[in-house]
Design an enzyme around this catalytic site. Structure first.
Site, PDB file in Angstrom:
ATOM      1  N   HIS A 157      57.299  -6.581  65.866  1.00 42.55           N
ATOM      2  CA  HIS A 157      57.846  -5.217  65.923  1.00 42.55           C
ATOM      3  C   HIS A 157      59.334  -5.209  65.572  1.00 42.55           C
ATOM      4  CE1 HIS A 157      54.192  -4.149  68.174  1.00 42.55           C
ATOM      5  NE2 HIS A 157      54.462  -2.914  67.809  1.00 42.55           N
ATOM      6  N   LYS A 161      62.647  -2.555  69.825  1.00 37.17           N
ATOM      7  CA  LYS A 161      61.596  -2.492  70.860  1.00 37.17           C
ATOM      8  C   LYS A 161      62.053  -3.257  72.099  1.00 37.17           C
ATOM      9  CE  LYS A 161      56.644  -2.864  71.598  1.00 37.17           C
ATOM     10  NZ  LYS A 161      56.596  -1.544  72.237  1.00 37.17           N
TER      11      LYS A 161
END
Ligand code: NAD
Length: 270
Positions: A157, A161
């Site tokens: 990700h 995040k």
């Protein structure tokens, strides 16, 4: 048929913006309004500013209670800390609550479960159609490939995040454990470092990467002697989560109270 009035809490966030765009693009949906916190600098400004269009006469607020009252359904991609408040408002208003926020703790999970006794709650760690199909495929693979096939989950990700592993990775691990009649918490392995010893039969390993603007990649590997099955989903934009959430809002409107998942929304349940 009149358009569904959808409210967006956390409307100035990365996902909030995508939801506003998805609602604005959908002829059967209407933006009921949006909230964000004062610190974001958005309350008091017009939603048109977020969408890059003319003022829409919809002023961003910081009072979710009004928004829950005036919407047919609420989409929530905020923070775990906001979840308990929103859960209470969903229960009080009886409006469908579409919850995409991840990283909740046991107390917040209990608040969500309580709200679901009063109203329809759709909760999914990943609202994309493709990922929910991946979960079903992984369940089937895990059930037919026994513990001879070592299950490992890899997720990647963007650098912003804050929780790891991703909610989606955990959902994939949970699906594998359930299909193999294991307790996920007993077989999950979140880190390996130093002299870890040999891999235990049946464990589910997680590997996490963070960087750049990667929207979200998930791969589940089933590896045995001389062969390997890999199932991968790659998200190309956050729009897929927003479109899934909007689909969930339409599905959940006027549904009886209950805690639903995207498998209910998409009819993927056996
Ligand atoms: P973000 O930080 O860009 O956005 C969150 C927004 O919520 C911010 O604008 C913040 O100011 C606002 N906010 C915080 N507390 C609030 C409150 N009490 N009331 C109203 N607004 C509040 O984060 P993001 O990338 O949009 O992700 C949000 C959440 O959604 C995360 O938990 C993320 O993991 C999750 N997520 C889920 C999916 C899915 O498909 N389920 C997909 C992407 C992201």
């Amino acid at each position: 048929m009149s358009a569904l009035n959808v409210g967006v809490v956390g409307c100035a966030g990365r996902m909030g913006r995508e939801i506003l765009t998805a609602i604005n693009d959908a002829p059967d949906s209407h933006i009921a309004g949006g909230t964000d916190i004062a610190k974001s600098g958005w309350p008091g400004r017009d939603i048109g500013e977020i969408l890059g269009c003319n003022p829409m006469g919809l002023i961003i607020g910081d009072d979710p209670e009004t928004l829950f009252t005036t919407s047919d359904a609420i989409v929530d991609f905020t923070t775990p800390q906001a979840v308990a408040d929103h859960a209470a408002l969903a229960a009080k208003s009886g409006k469908a609550w579409i919850l995409g926020t991840t990283g909740t703790d046991a107390g917040q999970d209990a608040a969500i479960a309580k709200a679901a006794t009063q109203t329809a709650v759709v909760r999914a760690a990943n609202m994309s159609v493709g990922v929910n199909l991946l979960v079903e495929l992984v369940k089937k693979a895990a059930a037919s490939l026994d513990n001879e096939f070592d299950a490992e989950i890899l997720e990647f990700h963007h650098k912003h995040k804050v929780d790891a592993p991703s909610g989606t990775a955990l959902a994939l691990g949970g699906a594998i454990a359930t299909a193999r009649e294991q307790e996920h918490k007993q077989v999950k392995v979140f880190s390996r470092y130093g002299n870890t010893g040999k891999r235990r039969v049946g464990e589910i390993g997680y590997a996490v990467m963070r960087g750049g603007n990667v929207v979200g990649d998930h791969t589940v590997v089933f590896a045995t002697e001389d062969e390997r099955v890999e199932l991968t989903h790659r998200a190309g934009s956050r729009g897929i989560f927003a479109r899934g959430a909007l689909r969930a809002a339409h599905w959940a409107h006027n549904k009886p109270p209950g805690l639903y998942g995207m498998d209910d929304v998409l009819g993927l349940k056996n």
